[in-house]
Design an enzyme around this catalytic site. Sequence first.
Site, PDB file in Angstrom:
ATOM      1  N   ASP A 291       7.294   3.526   3.057  1.00 30.11           N
ATOM      2  CA  ASP A 291       7.540   4.504   4.112  1.00 30.11           C
ATOM      3  C   ASP A 291       9.030   4.468   4.447  1.00 30.11           C
ATOM      4  OD1 ASP A 291       6.722   6.349   6.133  1.00 30.11           O
ATOM      5  OD2 ASP A 291       6.573   4.748   7.602  1.00 30.11           O
TER       6      ASP A 291
ATOM      7  N   ASP B  88       0.829  -1.203   0.000  1.00 27.00           N
ATOM      8  CA  ASP B  88       0.000   0.000   0.000  1.00 27.00           C
ATOM      9  C   ASP B  88       0.867   1.257   0.000  1.00 27.00           C
ATOM     10  OD1 ASP B  88       0.949  -0.491   2.582  1.00 27.00           O
ATOM     11  OD2 ASP B  88      -1.013  -0.359   3.557  1.00 27.00           O
TER      12      ASP B  88
ATOM     13  N   PHE C  14       0.208  10.923   8.146  1.00 30.21           N
ATOM     14  CA  PHE C  14      -0.327   9.580   8.326  1.00 30.21           C
ATOM     15  C   PHE C  14      -1.667   9.461   7.612  1.00 30.21           C
ATOM     16  CE2 PHE C  14      -1.844   5.730  10.280  1.00 30.21           C
ATOM     17  CZ  PHE C  14      -0.680   4.980  10.320  1.00 30.21           C
ATOM     18  N   VAL C  15      -1.770   8.490   6.724  1.00 29.54           N
ATOM     19  CA  VAL C  15      -2.976   8.350   5.906  1.00 29.54           C
ATOM     20  C   VAL C  15      -3.671   7.013   6.146  1.00 29.54           C
ATOM     21  CG1 VAL C  15      -2.248   9.927   4.083  1.00 29.54           C
ATOM     22  CG2 VAL C  15      -1.567   7.519   3.959  1.00 29.54           C
TER      23      VAL C  15
ATOM     24  N   ARG D  37      -9.660   0.751   6.811  1.00 30.40           N
ATOM     25  CA  ARG D  37      -9.148   0.128   5.591  1.00 30.40           C
ATOM     26  C   ARG D  37     -10.181   0.175   4.474  1.00 30.40           C
ATOM     27  NH1 ARG D  37      -4.334  -2.561   6.838  1.00 30.40           N
ATOM     28  NH2 ARG D  37      -4.247  -3.648   8.828  1.00 30.40           N
TER      29      ARG D  37
HETATM   30  P1  IMP Z   1       7.976   0.615   5.768  1.00 28.62           P
HETATM   31  O1  IMP Z   1       8.547  -0.732   6.069  1.00 28.62           O
HETATM   32  O2  IMP Z   1       8.311   1.637   6.818  1.00 28.62           O
HETATM   33  O3  IMP Z   1       8.209   1.113   4.373  1.00 28.62           O
HETATM   34  O4  IMP Z   1       6.479   0.456   6.069  1.00 28.62           O
HETATM   35  C1  IMP Z   1       5.483   0.244   5.252  1.00 28.62           C
HETATM   36  C2  IMP Z   1       4.309  -0.147   6.127  1.00 28.62           C
HETATM   37  O5  IMP Z   1       4.092   0.823   7.185  1.00 28.62           O
HETATM   38  C3  IMP Z   1       3.094  -0.130   5.291  1.00 28.62           C
HETATM   39  O6  IMP Z   1       2.855  -1.406   4.760  1.00 28.62           O
HETATM   40  C4  IMP Z   1       2.025   0.296   6.260  1.00 28.62           C
HETATM   41  O7  IMP Z   1       1.495  -0.836   6.892  1.00 28.62           O
HETATM   42  C5  IMP Z   1       2.713   1.120   7.314  1.00 28.62           C
HETATM   43  N1  IMP Z   1       2.500   2.565   7.100  1.00 28.62           N
HETATM   44  C6  IMP Z   1       3.436   3.493   6.824  1.00 28.62           C
HETATM   45  N2  IMP Z   1       2.916   4.720   6.695  1.00 28.62           N
HETATM   46  C7  IMP Z   1       1.584   4.562   6.884  1.00 28.62           C
HETATM   47  C8  IMP Z   1       0.481   5.487   6.867  1.00 28.62           C
HETATM   48  O8  IMP Z   1       0.581   6.705   6.631  1.00 28.62           O
HETATM   49  N3  IMP Z   1      -0.743   4.943   7.115  1.00 28.62           N
HETATM   50  C9  IMP Z   1      -0.937   3.622   7.368  1.00 28.62           C
HETATM   51  N4  IMP Z   1       0.059   2.731   7.383  1.00 28.62           N
HETATM   52  C10 IMP Z   1       1.319   3.203   7.150  1.00 28.62           C
HETATM   53 MG    MG Z   2       1.446  -2.754   5.565  1.00 31.67          MG
END
Ligand code: IMP
Ligand code: MG
Length: 194
Positions: free
Chosen positions: A116, A113, A165-166, A178
């Site tokens: 981050d 999705d 945060f979304v 969701r």
């Molecule tokens: P990463 O490993 O930090 O890139 O994290 C990605 C995961 O963090 C995504 O699959 C989401 O589950 C969660 N995440 C990061 N930012 C957001 C947000 O703004 N809203 C909801 N979930 C988020």
């Molecule tokens: Mg996720």
Amino acid sequence: MPSPREIDRVLIPRDRIAARVREMAARIAEDLRAAVAADGHSPDEGHRIVLMPVMTGAIVFTADLIREMPLRLSLELVTVSSYPGQSTESRGATLAGELRADIAGKHVLLIDDILDSGRTLDLLRGIVESRGPASVRSAVLLDKKARRAVPFEADYVGFEIPDEFVVGYGLDVAGRYRNLPFVAVVKPDAVLGK
Ligand code: IMP
Ligand code: MG
């Protein structure tokens, strides 16, 4: 559109998401078709393409994406847990369970999705690459570039978004929202679980 108490504002409306997902699906399908053809196979033959959506946030994006991709493909769902416990920060990532699919020699598309910190997709790419796939690509609906903690760029990005945060379209805060059909920014209180 009803506006739940914790929603601040709609960031990406439903029709913009739908249009962008269609564009992405066309690009991805074209690239995967070409990759399979370059191996000397027909895209309609055998199991050459494996899509790997990251649970649970990628379900809505994946459901829309695959219905715009007229390709022979299979799905392998994966679950990645972030730690420590903070739901809005992922300081580490670990694969829950084993990869069941045989991905050796196949073209793999990781789907999430949102990108981050980059840790989730970086971890998965490493695991997939160690199994000898023909190729590994990644597609994300959203990219918060400003938050990257490890170097990772997705091959297909729907929208770059600011560091907010979304929720919605698969994304949650503490398991909620969701099912919103759009992407929205939540109020800080919701993120902190107040
Ligand atoms: P990463 O490993 O930090 O890139 O994290 C990605 C995961 O963090 C995504 O699959 C989401 O589950 C969660 N995440 C990061 N930012 C957001 C947000 O703004 N809203 C909801 N979930 C988020
Ligand atoms: Mg996720």
